[in-house]
Design a protein around this motif. Structure first.
Motif, PDB file in Angstrom:
ATOM      1  N   SER A  53      17.752  31.448  14.868  1.00 55.76           N
ATOM      2  CA  SER A  53      17.459  31.984  13.390  1.00 55.76           C
ATOM      3  C   SER A  53      16.624  33.259  13.394  1.00 55.76           C
ATOM      4  O   SER A  53      15.930  33.469  12.357  1.00 55.76           O
ATOM      5  N   HIS A  98      16.464  36.922  12.218  1.00 56.98           N
ATOM      6  CA  HIS A  98      17.005  37.566  11.091  1.00 56.98           C
ATOM      7  C   HIS A  98      16.552  38.916  11.023  1.00 56.98           C
ATOM      8  O   HIS A  98      17.203  39.726  10.095  1.00 56.98           O
ATOM      9  N   LEU A 140      26.610  33.104  17.846  1.00 58.55           N
ATOM     10  CA  LEU A 140      26.761  32.182  16.632  1.00 58.55           C
ATOM     11  C   LEU A 140      27.888  31.362  17.497  1.00 58.55           C
ATOM     12  O   LEU A 140      29.004  31.486  17.438  1.00 58.55           O
ATOM     13  N   GLU A 191      21.554  36.230  10.232  1.00 61.06           N
ATOM     14  CA  GLU A 191      22.242  35.674   9.222  1.00 61.06           C
ATOM     15  C   GLU A 191      21.818  36.725   8.021  1.00 61.06           C
ATOM     16  O   GLU A 191      22.732  36.549   7.050  1.00 61.06           O
ATOM     17  N   THR A 192      20.994  37.378   8.053  1.00 61.32           N
ATOM     18  CA  THR A 192      20.875  38.490   7.133  1.00 61.32           C
ATOM     19  C   THR A 192      21.889  39.577   6.854  1.00 61.32           C
ATOM     20  O   THR A 192      22.352  40.021   5.588  1.00 61.32           O
ATOM     21  N   ASP A 251      25.258  38.262   8.073  1.00 63.98           N
ATOM     22  CA  ASP A 251      26.462  37.844   8.138  1.00 63.98           C
ATOM     23  C   ASP A 251      26.832  37.300   6.636  1.00 63.98           C
ATOM     24  O   ASP A 251      25.952  36.714   5.991  1.00 63.98           O
ATOM     25  N   GLY A 284      25.690  34.021   5.829  1.00 60.11           N
ATOM     26  CA  GLY A 284      24.328  33.610   6.194  1.00 60.11           C
ATOM     27  C   GLY A 284      24.121  32.365   7.317  1.00 60.11           C
ATOM     28  O   GLY A 284      23.083  31.887   7.407  1.00 60.11           O
ATOM     29  N   ARG A 285      24.951  32.518   8.223  1.00 59.76           N
ATOM     30  CA  ARG A 285      25.003  31.706   9.524  1.00 59.76           C
ATOM     31  C   ARG A 285      23.674  31.943  10.275  1.00 59.76           C
ATOM     32  O   ARG A 285      23.367  33.181  10.415  1.00 59.76           O
ATOM     33  N   GLN A 286      23.096  30.859  11.033  1.00 63.84           N
ATOM     34  CA  GLN A 286      21.861  31.421  11.716  1.00 63.84           C
ATOM     35  C   GLN A 286      22.414  31.585  13.179  1.00 63.84           C
ATOM     36  O   GLN A 286      23.272  31.256  13.673  1.00 63.84           O
ATOM     37  N   HIS A 287      21.730  32.614  13.564  1.00 59.73           N
ATOM     38  CA  HIS A 287      22.254  33.420  14.936  1.00 59.73           C
ATOM     39  C   HIS A 287      21.227  32.989  16.000  1.00 59.73           C
ATOM     40  O   HIS A 287      20.013  33.221  15.558  1.00 59.73           O
TER      41      HIS A 287
END
Length: 177
Positions: A122, A124, A139, A158-159, A161, A164-167
């Protein structure tokens, strides 16, 4: 003026020749004894311990990674030692990594270049330092790389993406330029 007489040098020459002959005889005797094996024993060589220490092979594993995992819930895997975890309050000039549900995580970069692999979910936002820095994030099976702007904030994961998916941050590479 006194004339040179050759007999004055003979006693010194005789001593020199006598010593040389004695050394030659002693060396020959030792060689003969060694060749015949009589009277002379050959020392044996044995290891001091049954097993000595193994070869020192650097595997680049992060030292005390288990302690970092327990204290900060951050998985640090491998690196070259030039990017290390730092206490954010101990100074300035660190790479600052921001992740959801975590305090900021700081890394000190030294030397001309460095790399560190890890798993921080997560992430960002990353604040750069004086080094040119690239970060790799994943991801799922997809991998993305981002260039972190020097001495300023860079949105990652995610910011940036669209969904907004968590990397997961998996690697930092820095070079001094």
């Amino acid at each position: 003026m006194q004339a040179f007489t050759p007999h004055t040098a003979q006693p010194k020459r005789r001593k020199f020749l006598a010593r040389g002959c004695a050394v030659a005889i002693a060396a020959g005797t030792l060689a003969w004894l060694a060749a015949t094996g009589s009277g002379v024993t050959t020392p044996t060589v044995a290891p001091v311990a049954a097993e000595g220490p193994g070869d020192a092979i650097e595997d680049f594993s992060y030292p005390h990674a288990d302690k970092v995992l327990a204290e900060k819930n951050v998985v640090l895997k491998r690196g070259d030692g030039n990017i290390t975890l730092a206490d954010c309050s101990s100074g300035t000039g660190f790479l600052e990594v921001w992740a959801r549900e975590k305090e900021k995580i700081c890394f000190k970069v030294t030397g001309n270049s460095g790399w560190l692999t890890m798993e921080i979910p997560s992430v960002h936002l990353i604040k750069g330092n004086d080094y040119t820095t690239q970060v790799d994030m994943t991801l799922g099976t997809e991998q993305k790389s981002y260039t972190v702007t020097k001495n300023t904030w860079t949105s990652v994961g995610e910011t940036v993406d669209p969904e907004g998916r968590q990397h997961v941050l998996v690697e930092i590479r820095s070079t001094k330029s």
